[in-house]
Design a protein around this motif. Structure first.
Motif, PDB file in Angstrom:
ATOM      1  N   ASN A  30      -5.956  24.885  40.012  1.00 57.77           N
ATOM      2  CA  ASN A  30      -5.943  25.653  41.247  1.00 57.77           C
ATOM      3  C   ASN A  30      -6.501  27.056  41.042  1.00 57.77           C
ATOM      4  O   ASN A  30      -6.390  27.896  41.926  1.00 57.77           O
ATOM      5  N   CYS A  52      -9.908  24.042  47.931  1.00 51.81           N
ATOM      6  CA  CYS A  52      -9.082  24.974  47.183  1.00 51.81           C
ATOM      7  C   CYS A  52      -7.655  24.616  47.575  1.00 51.81           C
ATOM      8  O   CYS A  52      -7.100  23.656  47.075  1.00 51.81           O
ATOM      9  N   SER A  53      -7.083  25.302  48.508  1.00 51.58           N
ATOM     10  CA  SER A  53      -5.785  24.882  49.015  1.00 51.58           C
ATOM     11  C   SER A  53      -5.953  23.820  50.109  1.00 51.58           C
ATOM     12  O   SER A  53      -5.081  22.971  50.305  1.00 51.58           O
TER      13      SER A  53
END
Length: 122
Positions: A30, A52-53
């Motif tokens: 992450n 990403c998130s």
């Protein structure tokens, strides 16, 4: 520094599927934003999908392509379904430590690139 190596490209008929893989030389988890770009013949490199998130997709591939990652294998994937001749391009994976949230598909946001894998749809 991160090295990225793509694989999985090839030639398929329209309506077919391919899965691209991108293996990173180190743990990316992450800590990095990751993305797939394509560069059709004679055109600029353009963002296809980023993760990403959350996952973000270009309008042209929404509902057909899926980006995912396996952090344990340091690998990024792009599942491509319902392929169209317009999807013919060199596909690149990219990584960056910091990406502006409003431009996650902007090629200038990414600092690490793979060498590309060719996808041809006929």
């Amino acid at each position: 520094h991160v090295q990225l190596v793509e694989s999985g490209g090839g030639s398929v008929q329209a309506g077919g599927s391919l899965t691209l893989s991108c293996v990173a030389s180190k743990y990316i988890g992450n800590e990095y934003s990751l993305a797939w770009f394509c560069q059709p013949p004679g055109r600029e490199r353009e963002g296809v999908a980023s993760i990403c998130s959350i996952a973000v997709y270009a309008d042209s591939v929404k509902g057909r392509f899926t980006i995912s990652q396996n952090t344990a294998k340091n690998t990024l994937y792009l599942q491509m379904n319902s392929l169209e001749p317009e999807d013919t391009a060199m596909y690149y994976c990219a990584a960056a430590r910091t990406v502006y949230a409003g431009d996650v598909l902007g090629k200038n946001q990414y600092e690490y690139w793979g060498q590309g894998t060719q996808v041809t749809v006929s």
